[in-house]
Scaffold this motif. Structure first.
Motif, PDB file in Angstrom:
ATOM      1  N   UNK A   1       8.587   5.885  -6.250  1.00 53.24           N
ATOM      2  CA  UNK A   1       8.267   4.635  -5.437  1.00 53.24           C
ATOM      3  C   UNK A   1       9.918   4.145  -5.389  1.00 53.24           C
ATOM      4  N   UNK A   2      11.209   4.444  -5.744  1.00 51.33           N
ATOM      5  CA  UNK A   2      11.986   4.071  -5.166  1.00 51.33           C
ATOM      6  C   UNK A   2      12.110   4.896  -4.021  1.00 51.33           C
ATOM      7  N   UNK A   3      11.647   5.993  -3.390  1.00 52.05           N
ATOM      8  CA  UNK A   3      12.723   6.703  -2.537  1.00 52.05           C
ATOM      9  C   UNK A   3      11.444   6.696  -1.280  1.00 52.05           C
ATOM     10  N   UNK A   4      10.007   6.019  -1.519  1.00 56.73           N
ATOM     11  CA  UNK A   4       9.130   5.599  -0.919  1.00 56.73           C
ATOM     12  C   UNK A   4       9.964   4.097  -0.429  1.00 56.73           C
ATOM     13  N   UNK A   5      10.569   3.602  -0.873  1.00 56.64           N
ATOM     14  CA  UNK A   5      11.358   1.738  -0.440  1.00 56.64           C
ATOM     15  C   UNK A   5      11.692   2.161   0.679  1.00 56.64           C
ATOM     16  N   UNK A   6      11.977   3.227   1.684  1.00 55.28           N
ATOM     17  CA  UNK A   6      12.851   2.682   2.630  1.00 55.28           C
ATOM     18  C   UNK A   6      12.084   3.583   3.693  1.00 55.28           C
ATOM     19  N   UNK A   7      10.879   4.193   3.609  1.00 52.84           N
ATOM     20  CA  UNK A   7      10.436   4.298   4.216  1.00 52.84           C
ATOM     21  C   UNK A   7       9.157   3.803   4.202  1.00 52.84           C
ATOM     22  N   UNK A   8       8.367   3.086   3.649  1.00 49.95           N
ATOM     23  CA  UNK A   8       7.894   1.795   3.313  1.00 49.95           C
ATOM     24  C   UNK A   8       8.508  -0.096   3.915  1.00 49.95           C
ATOM     25  N   UNK A   9       9.227  -0.481   3.799  1.00 51.49           N
ATOM     26  CA  UNK A   9      10.166  -1.075   4.840  1.00 51.49           C
ATOM     27  C   UNK A   9       9.849  -0.623   6.003  1.00 51.49           C
ATOM     28  N   UNK A  10      10.829   0.491   7.007  1.00 51.89           N
ATOM     29  CA  UNK A  10      10.396   1.245   8.320  1.00 51.89           C
ATOM     30  C   UNK A  10       9.406   0.779   8.784  1.00 51.89           C
ATOM     31  N   UNK A  11       8.518   0.702   7.897  1.00 52.38           N
ATOM     32  CA  UNK A  11       7.293   1.418   8.429  1.00 52.38           C
ATOM     33  C   UNK A  11       6.640  -0.030   8.804  1.00 52.38           C
ATOM     34  N   UNK A  12       6.792  -0.958   8.544  1.00 53.45           N
ATOM     35  CA  UNK A  12       6.348  -2.564   7.634  1.00 53.45           C
ATOM     36  C   UNK A  12       7.487  -3.425   9.188  1.00 53.45           C
ATOM     37  N   UNK A  13       8.947  -2.337   9.895  1.00 53.10           N
ATOM     38  CA  UNK A  13       9.330  -3.670  10.909  1.00 53.10           C
ATOM     39  C   UNK A  13       8.980  -3.205  11.611  1.00 53.10           C
ATOM     40  N   UNK A  14       7.434  -1.821  12.570  1.00 48.34           N
ATOM     41  CA  UNK A  14       7.721  -1.810  13.840  1.00 48.34           C
ATOM     42  C   UNK A  14       6.075  -2.343  14.077  1.00 48.34           C
TER      43      UNK A  14
ATOM     44  N   UNK B   1       1.108  -1.457   0.106  1.00 46.10           N
ATOM     45  CA  UNK B   1      -0.244  -0.280  -0.087  1.00 46.10           C
ATOM     46  C   UNK B   1       0.971   1.601  -0.513  1.00 46.10           C
ATOM     47  N   UNK B   2       1.625   0.950   0.791  1.00 47.18           N
ATOM     48  CA  UNK B   2       2.846   2.171   1.020  1.00 47.18           C
ATOM     49  C   UNK B   2       3.767   2.804  -0.661  1.00 47.18           C
ATOM     50  N   UNK B   3       3.596   1.605  -1.331  1.00 45.83           N
ATOM     51  CA  UNK B   3       4.172   1.813  -2.243  1.00 45.83           C
ATOM     52  C   UNK B   3       3.600   2.111  -3.660  1.00 45.83           C
ATOM     53  N   UNK B   4       2.506   1.576  -3.041  1.00 48.17           N
ATOM     54  CA  UNK B   4       1.321   1.776  -4.094  1.00 48.17           C
ATOM     55  C   UNK B   4       1.373   4.010  -4.138  1.00 48.17           C
TER      56      UNK B   4
END
Length: 85
Positions: free
Chosen positions: A63-76, A6-9
């Motif tokens: 999408x590349x700029x949103x990868x790291x924030x999406x990954x961090x949001x999913x780890x919490x 969802x965050x990547x979309x």
């Protein structure tokens, strides 16, 4: 996983919207250049490949700029985020 997608979309949609706005601004700028009484004014145009590259580049970049924030949001864990004040 669903949150990550969802965050990547969301990042991709923001990139697409940026591509639309950028293309419209480019078309406006090209129109303004063509209004000038000079020899190079008739060379100012945008072809289909350039327009497609604009959209692809904007979606890929966002999408590349949103990868790291999406990954961090999913780890919490969501419960920890809801309890935080």
């Amino acid at each position: 996983r669903a949150l990550f997608g969802q965050l990547l979309m969301e990042s991709g949609v923001i990139g697409f919207a940026g591509g639309v706005v950028g293309a419209l601004l480019a078309l406006l700028g090209l129109w303004l250049v063509r209004q000038q009484p000079s020899d190079y004014a008739k060379l100012a145009h945008m072809d289909t490949a350039m327009l497609l590259a604009t959209f692809v580049l904007s979606v890929v970049a966002s999408t590349l700029a949103g990868l790291l924030p999406a990954w961090r949001a999913c780890r919490v864990a969501p419960a920890l985020q809801l309890k935080a004040q």
